[in-house]
Design an enzyme around this catalytic site. Sequence first.
Site, PDB file in Angstrom:
ATOM      1  N   GLU A  71       0.750  -0.991  -0.029  1.00 26.01           N
ATOM      2  CA  GLU A  71      -0.317   0.081  -0.401  1.00 26.01           C
ATOM      3  C   GLU A  71       0.211   1.187  -0.017  1.00 26.01           C
ATOM      4  O   GLU A  71       0.611   2.114   0.555  1.00 26.01           O
ATOM      5  CB  GLU A  71      -0.856   0.272   1.121  1.00 26.01           C
ATOM      6  N   ASP A 100      -8.447  -9.067   4.813  1.00 24.53           N
ATOM      7  CA  ASP A 100      -8.225  -7.699   5.190  1.00 24.53           C
ATOM      8  C   ASP A 100      -9.563  -7.799   6.397  1.00 24.53           C
ATOM      9  O   ASP A 100     -10.238  -6.640   6.412  1.00 24.53           O
ATOM     10  CB  ASP A 100      -8.262  -6.275   4.670  1.00 24.53           C
ATOM     11  N   GLU A 110     -12.683  -1.749  11.837  1.00 25.24           N
ATOM     12  CA  GLU A 110     -12.391  -1.076  10.702  1.00 25.24           C
ATOM     13  C   GLU A 110     -13.623  -0.988  10.002  1.00 25.24           C
ATOM     14  O   GLU A 110     -14.563  -1.090   9.489  1.00 25.24           O
ATOM     15  CB  GLU A 110     -10.828  -1.542  10.512  1.00 25.24           C
TER      16      GLU A 110
HETATM   17  O1  GCW Z   1      -6.859  -2.924   5.985  1.00 21.88           O
HETATM   18  C1  GCW Z   1      -5.854  -1.600   5.669  1.00 21.88           C
HETATM   19  C2  GCW Z   1      -6.360  -0.862   6.100  1.00 21.88           C
HETATM   20  C3  GCW Z   1      -5.070   0.197   6.607  1.00 21.88           C
HETATM   21  C4  GCW Z   1      -4.193  -0.673   6.678  1.00 21.88           C
HETATM   22  C5  GCW Z   1      -3.358  -1.857   6.409  1.00 21.88           C
HETATM   23  C6  GCW Z   1      -2.791  -2.183   7.195  1.00 21.88           C
HETATM   24  C7  GCW Z   1      -2.465   0.517   8.721  1.00 21.88           C
HETATM   25  O2  GCW Z   1      -7.740   0.062   5.713  1.00 21.88           O
HETATM   26  O3  GCW Z   1      -5.890   1.420   7.192  1.00 21.88           O
HETATM   27  O4  GCW Z   1      -2.916   0.466   6.885  1.00 21.88           O
HETATM   28  O5  GCW Z   1      -5.118  -2.395   6.160  1.00 21.88           O
HETATM   29  O6  GCW Z   1      -2.829  -3.765   8.053  1.00 21.88           O
HETATM   30  O7  GCW Z   1      -1.315  -2.143   7.172  1.00 21.88           O
END
Ligand code: GCW
Length: 676
Positions: free
Chosen positions: A317, A391, A419
């Site tokens: 990311e 996730d 989340e």
């Molecule tokens: O799920 C995603 C989240 C991000 C997060 C990422 C991760 C910290 O939306 O906000 O970043 O995972 O776990 O690295």
Amino acid sequence: MNSEQHRKYGSLVGCLVIAMLFAAASEAQGDDGYRLWCRYDQLPAQALTRYRTQVSEIVVSGKSATLDVLRAELVDGCSGLLGSPVPSGVEVSRDGAVVAGTPQSSPLIKSLHWEAQLAALGPEGFCIHSVRLSTHRAIVIAANSELGALYGTFHFLRLMQTLQPIDKLDVSQKPRLQLRMLDHWDNLDGSIERGYAGRSLWNWSVLPDVIDPRLQDYARANASIGINGSLLNNVNANAQILTAEYLRKVVAIADVFRPYGVRVFLSARFSAPIDLGGLKTADPLDPEVAAWWKKKADEIYQFIPDFGGFVVKANSEGQPGPRTYNRNHVDGANMLAAALAPHKGVVIWRAFVYDMKPGYDRAAAAYDNLQPFDGQFAPNVLLQVKNGPIDFQPREPFHPLFGAMPKTQLMLELQLTQEYLGFSNHLVFLPQMWREVLDSDTYSKGSGSTVMKVVDGRLYHQSLTGMAGVANTGSDRNWTGHQFAQANWYAFGRIAWNPDLASSQIADEWIKMTFTQDPKAVETIAGIMLGSREAAVDYMTPLGLHHIMWGGTHYGPAPWWDTEPRADWNPVYYHRADELGLGFDRTLWDELALHYQRGVDWVRTTRREWDNLAGVIDNERHAEVAKKLAIQERDAVWWRDAVLSYFQTFSKRPLPSGVEQPARTLEEYKAKSLSW
Ligand code: GCW
């Protein structure tokens, strides 16, 4: 008594009159939830008679930061729970002494010659036994280390808070996992990524000069459930945290945490040698880069001798990493590991990496990226793997890396902050989700090769073990935004200590410590908690659906979403609904709709059950939770109606009987995100 209460009640802490006034006042004024599960209000009358004969004095000899904390906890805890001051001394003078410490700190414990038993308990375990010391009955809490004795103290207090017998104690415990960490995704500007309970607890702008007393309460709460590590900054890291200026601030935090056995960890930005060191590259095989990190590690350990180590999100990311320089994950992790090894620090390398390749399958991405490196990571590296391959969805299968890397130390990452589960608005008790993962069989070494046995090191004999929970704490008065989200913090600590614990036991303990010991109310609330996760799956993502939430915020439904730059950030990538697929088969369509309705029905029933608890729970927390449940119902209805309206465009079938008609059109659901 925590520092917050000290502030409130000043030097009169422990005084019976004040304690009684407080108890009476809290009934009338309510309780804001600040004290979490560490509440020591007077127990119900029947318990008092039983316990008062067992606990009449506290005997803790020796002096150290941890022993002082331990002694205060025992004195405040026992005095509060028993409703009258329990005296403290260094000699046993009557029946009912509670003695705590180590063979080094306590001559009494030394005289018991429990060396062999204590040796088996390791550095953090403890035992609690009912014994006779000369002519007196006593309860002895003993451990090899002061921290172990502190854990034993909290365990003992928990027995009373949950109304367990304490007359014939014979307890021995040690944690199954070594690293039991909260990971904070806290940014240096005070915001929290995916945080729903206010601002960061670390007040960087005024540290180290001003230290919020709340930090001590945070450390204490963690110690009470065995959490021994805290990652202070977001894995989407800012390299500034590694500057001397910030390290001085980190020192102040580490100093507050130390008596409670909570070690600090930092997220390391892989490009820090460029960002801070002025180097031209962060290539892990470049000798100058390795030297920079070595020097940085030496500096950190000068500041914080018990620093835990680095957590790294690399090449994921948008974060920098070794692959930026055509190196691989092992090159990156092992270079950092070499810098930390002389200080016994660890590198926690995150497995949340996903590359987009032709024919891409997101659920296999981390496996493809990392499995080939099995056996190549340095001994002080742990690979931190999320519970599922996507996730933190409401329901996912276990991550395919578990059981697939027998020569790598895997560490489980769970998410406490909700989340994808309604932020701090929805009551969702997470341990059942965690149990589902821990108890899943990977079959990697034949049947019974559960994820739990991989993670606790039994299956592949890994020497470092751990579990991390992405924290749900913040500056909100009640710490977690929703009173019931505290239960997920509590549960994480308990499960990291003992991954065998049943969700029902955790719920029962937490309710009695936090809300009420009234048996009927405990039963009702436990029923709500234990049903809550399946209900959330029902009204959000039943039947294997996942990742169909609003883009960016991850709050509310948006199965139609298809505008993100990456295919795998879009819900349509995951559900793949079309005329032939999802929702087209009549059985599936009805089943899907009925699950959504069932989730909504659960929230409605829960609201009624909660309303009936008025008068049993203090007014303040009762009203606060009731308001949240109203939002949860609104959201559950919205999820049901938005998702079904959308999938109905493919199924072209009516809603089955028993499922309510949506109040709005699909266009209206698409137009605006559900607000939180
Ligand atoms: O799920 C995603 C989240 C991000 C997060 C990422 C991760 C910290 O939306 O906000 O970043 O995972 O776990 O690295």
